[in-house]
Design an enzyme around this catalytic site. Sequence first.
Site, PDB file in Angstrom:
ATOM      1  N   ASP A 248       0.856  -1.185   0.000  1.00  0.00           N
ATOM      2  CA  ASP A 248       0.000   0.000   0.000  1.00  0.00           C
ATOM      3  C   ASP A 248       0.893   1.236   0.000  1.00  0.00           C
ATOM      4  OD1 ASP A 248      -1.696  -2.152   0.678  1.00  0.00           O
ATOM      5  OD2 ASP A 248      -3.027  -0.845   1.826  1.00  0.00           O
TER       6      ASP A 248
ATOM      7  N   LYS B 111      -7.172   3.138  -3.180  1.00  0.00           N
ATOM      8  CA  LYS B 111      -7.552   3.175  -1.763  1.00  0.00           C
ATOM      9  C   LYS B 111      -7.794   4.626  -1.354  1.00  0.00           C
ATOM     10  CE  LYS B 111      -5.266   2.087   2.685  1.00  0.00           C
ATOM     11  NZ  LYS B 111      -4.066   1.430   3.279  1.00  0.00           N
TER      12      LYS B 111
ATOM     13  N   LYS C 154     -10.485  -0.048  -2.127  1.00  0.00           N
ATOM     14  CA  LYS C 154     -10.283  -0.201  -0.692  1.00  0.00           C
ATOM     15  C   LYS C 154     -10.578   1.108   0.044  1.00  0.00           C
ATOM     16  CE  LYS C 154      -6.782  -1.323   2.841  1.00  0.00           C
ATOM     17  NZ  LYS C 154      -5.391  -1.796   3.091  1.00  0.00           N
TER      18      LYS C 154
END
Length: 275
Positions: A121, A184, A220
Amino acid sequence: MTIQAELAAIKTKAEMNNTREMQQLAFSCIDLTTLNATDTISHVKAFTDRVNDFANDYPTLQNVAAICVYPNMVRTVKEKLKVEEVAIAAVAGGFPSSMTFIETKVKEAQMAVERGAGEIDMVLPLWAFLEGDKLICREEVSTIKKAIDGAHLKVILETGALATPERIHHASMLAMESGADFIKTSTGKMNPAATPEAAIVMCHAIKEFWIKTGKQIGFKPAGGISTTPEAMLYLSIVKEILGEEWLTPKLFRIGASRLANNLLGNLLGDEIKYF
């Protein structure tokens, strides 16, 4: 339809979607996260052990999707984790600010993968995006994607800093075009974090990219999502915009820690403090 009108309609659907089946699905899509400066090796070991024990303690429920930690804790999770279907994710690339050198970002992401992370991430370099330097953004995402050699890349947009739907849409497309496997919302380290409005914009961008390229990109939401109704709202946004095909850990994750206990409490009808 405006974002607010679309959100109002989806909120109605979310109330109907708040079923046991959807709660179980939400739990199975959680990236169980510990990202604190006070994280110790012993804490991360204990955290991982709860995931290891989950199948024995709750045999009728599916486990979480992943454990997400800082890069220096990846090896600890890798050595301790016994559940093959649970992925290991690491924040990397100068998380949470992305304010460091690209060489440092690449090396940190590579080292996390070498130590056992299957997912990275990273944060989109906001300093470049807000300055209008999209080339740097594209180069950083594509360079890190290439460097992690097959690991999944989630690109964090930090939507609270982007503020407008236009910027969120632009950042979403830029990240996907540059190699992101997931986009995300947030790091969880600044406010506002995840918002339903940002999620709607991002999911429409994912749909647009899918229609254009045929490639399915995951979504996400992360940051401040802690209650079952909140989780149901984000699942419903994905369901209504992208379809049920996206309602799987392969294409949908929720970055959370408190949410896991709250969902367990709803599923079991009692207050649970398992994780």
